[in-house]
Design a protein around this motif. Structure first.
Motif, short mmCIF file in Angstrom:
data_model
loop_
_atom_site.label_atom_id
_atom_site.label_comp_id
_atom_site.label_asym_id
_atom_site.label_seq_id
_atom_site.Cartn_x
_atom_site.Cartn_y
_atom_site.Cartn_z
N ASP A 283 3.50 10.33 -9.26
CA ASP A 283 2.99 10.42 -10.63
C ASP A 283 2.16 11.67 -10.83
OD1 ASP A 283 4.23 8.04 -11.30
OD2 ASP A 283 2.38 6.85 -11.36
N LYS A 284 1.49 12.09 -9.76
CA LYS A 284 0.67 13.31 -9.82
C LYS A 284 1.48 14.55 -9.43
CE LYS A 284 -3.74 11.04 -9.26
NZ LYS A 284 -4.15 11.27 -10.64
N GLN A 285 2.78 14.36 -9.26
CA GLN A 285 3.72 15.43 -8.93
C GLN A 285 3.30 16.18 -7.66
OE1 GLN A 285 4.03 17.66 -12.59
NE2 GLN A 285 5.46 16.18 -13.44
N MET A 286 2.90 15.43 -6.65
CA MET A 286 2.52 16.01 -5.36
C MET A 286 3.63 15.77 -4.36
SD MET A 286 -1.43 14.91 -4.78
CE MET A 286 -1.71 16.13 -3.51
N SER A 287 3.86 16.75 -3.51
CA SER A 287 4.82 16.57 -2.43
C SER A 287 4.12 15.91 -1.25
CB SER A 287 5.38 17.93 -1.99
OG SER A 287 4.38 18.68 -1.33
N LEU A 288 4.91 15.43 -0.30
CA LEU A 288 4.34 14.87 0.92
C LEU A 288 3.50 15.91 1.64
CD1 LEU A 288 7.44 12.95 2.29
CD2 LEU A 288 5.26 11.92 1.67
N ARG A 289 4.00 17.14 1.66
CA ARG A 289 3.26 18.23 2.33
C ARG A 289 1.92 18.50 1.66
NH1 ARG A 289 6.41 21.04 6.08
NH2 ARG A 289 8.63 20.57 5.92
N GLU A 290 1.91 18.51 0.34
CA GLU A 290 0.66 18.76 -0.38
C GLU A 290 -0.38 17.67 -0.10
OE1 GLU A 290 2.13 21.09 -4.40
OE2 GLU A 290 2.44 18.92 -4.28
N LEU A 291 0.05 16.42 -0.15
CA LEU A 291 -0.90 15.34 0.10
C LEU A 291 -1.36 15.36 1.55
CD1 LEU A 291 -2.50 12.96 -0.94
CD2 LEU A 291 -0.53 11.48 -0.44
N GLY A 292 -0.45 15.58 2.46
CA GLY A 292 -0.82 15.68 3.86
C GLY A 292 -1.86 16.75 4.09
N LYS A 293 -1.67 17.89 3.46
CA LYS A 293 -2.62 19.00 3.60
C LYS A 293 -3.99 18.62 3.02
CE LYS A 293 -3.23 23.88 2.60
NZ LYS A 293 -2.69 25.08 1.97
N GLU A 294 -3.99 17.98 1.87
CA GLU A 294 -5.25 17.58 1.24
C GLU A 294 -6.00 16.55 2.07
OE1 GLU A 294 -6.80 18.80 -1.47
OE2 GLU A 294 -5.22 20.29 -1.68
N LEU A 295 -5.25 15.66 2.72
CA LEU A 295 -5.88 14.60 3.51
C LEU A 295 -6.08 14.98 4.97
CD1 LEU A 295 -3.95 11.49 2.12
CD2 LEU A 295 -6.14 12.43 1.35
N ASP A 296 -5.62 16.17 5.34
CA ASP A 296 -5.73 16.68 6.70
C ASP A 296 -4.99 15.78 7.70
OD1 ASP A 296 -6.52 18.60 8.56
OD2 ASP A 296 -8.33 17.48 9.10
N SER B 164 -0.59 14.93 8.94
CA SER B 164 0.76 15.49 8.85
C SER B 164 1.51 14.81 7.70
CB SER B 164 1.52 15.30 10.16
OG SER B 164 1.83 13.94 10.35
N PHE B 165 2.39 15.56 7.07
CA PHE B 165 3.17 15.00 5.98
C PHE B 165 4.10 13.90 6.50
CE2 PHE B 165 6.12 18.19 7.51
CZ PHE B 165 7.37 17.63 7.31
N THR B 166 4.49 14.00 7.77
CA THR B 166 5.36 12.96 8.33
C THR B 166 4.61 11.63 8.45
OG1 THR B 166 4.88 13.69 10.59
CG2 THR B 166 6.85 14.58 9.56
N PHE B 167 3.31 11.70 8.73
CA PHE B 167 2.52 10.47 8.79
C PHE B 167 2.43 9.84 7.40
CE2 PHE B 167 -1.55 8.16 8.61
CZ PHE B 167 -1.26 7.18 9.54
N VAL B 168 2.19 10.65 6.38
CA VAL B 168 2.13 10.14 5.01
C VAL B 168 3.46 9.47 4.67
CG1 VAL B 168 1.88 10.74 2.56
CG2 VAL B 168 0.47 11.91 4.27
N ASP B 169 4.56 10.11 5.03
CA ASP B 169 5.90 9.56 4.77
C ASP B 169 6.08 8.21 5.46
OD1 ASP B 169 8.63 9.73 3.75
OD2 ASP B 169 9.22 10.12 5.83
N PHE C 184 0.82 -1.21 0.00
CA PHE C 184 0.00 0.00 0.00
C PHE C 184 0.86 1.27 0.00
CE2 PHE C 184 -2.14 3.45 2.22
CZ PHE C 184 -3.28 3.59 1.44
N GLY C 185 1.84 1.34 0.89
CA GLY C 185 2.68 2.53 0.99
C GLY C 185 3.46 2.81 -0.28
N GLU C 186 3.97 1.76 -0.89
CA GLU C 186 4.71 1.92 -2.14
C GLU C 186 3.79 2.44 -3.24
OE1 GLU C 186 6.02 -2.10 -2.56
OE2 GLU C 186 7.89 -1.75 -1.50
N LEU C 187 2.58 1.88 -3.29
CA LEU C 187 1.62 2.32 -4.30
C LEU C 187 1.18 3.76 -4.06
CD1 LEU C 187 -0.10 1.70 -6.75
CD2 LEU C 187 -1.81 0.71 -5.21
N LEU C 188 0.97 4.11 -2.80
CA LEU C 188 0.59 5.48 -2.48
C LEU C 188 1.67 6.45 -2.94
CD1 LEU C 188 -1.29 7.54 -1.16
CD2 LEU C 188 -0.18 7.02 1.03
#
Length: 64
Positions: free
Chosen positions: A13-26, A28-33, A3-7
């Motif tokens: 592929d969508k050229q999103m940073s960890l911070r951008e995705l974290g913000k969109e999902l509400d 922390s970017f560290t959790f996404v990482d 799952f993590g690798e696919l995420l």
């Protein structure tokens, strides 16, 4: 693919940073990482947010 690798692949592929995705999902970017690296498990709440944010990849993400 896990799952993590696919995420990470979908996010990059969508050229999103960890911070951008974290913000969109509400979350922390560290959790996404940590989820992408397999350090932390994805919670049900996080999975729902990811599936809603990336609906076209829903099947792939569920199978991962």
């Amino acid at each position: 693919m896990k799952f993590g690798e696919l995420l990470k692949k979908i996010r990059t592929d969508k050229q999103m940073s960890l911070r951008e995705l974290g913000k969109e999902l509400d979350v922390s970017f560290t959790f996404v990482d940590k989820v992408e690296k397999g350090v932390s498990p994805a919670s049900v709440n996080f999975l729902e947010k990811v599936l809603n944010y990336f609906p076209l990849q829903k099947k792939e993400l569920i199978e991962a």
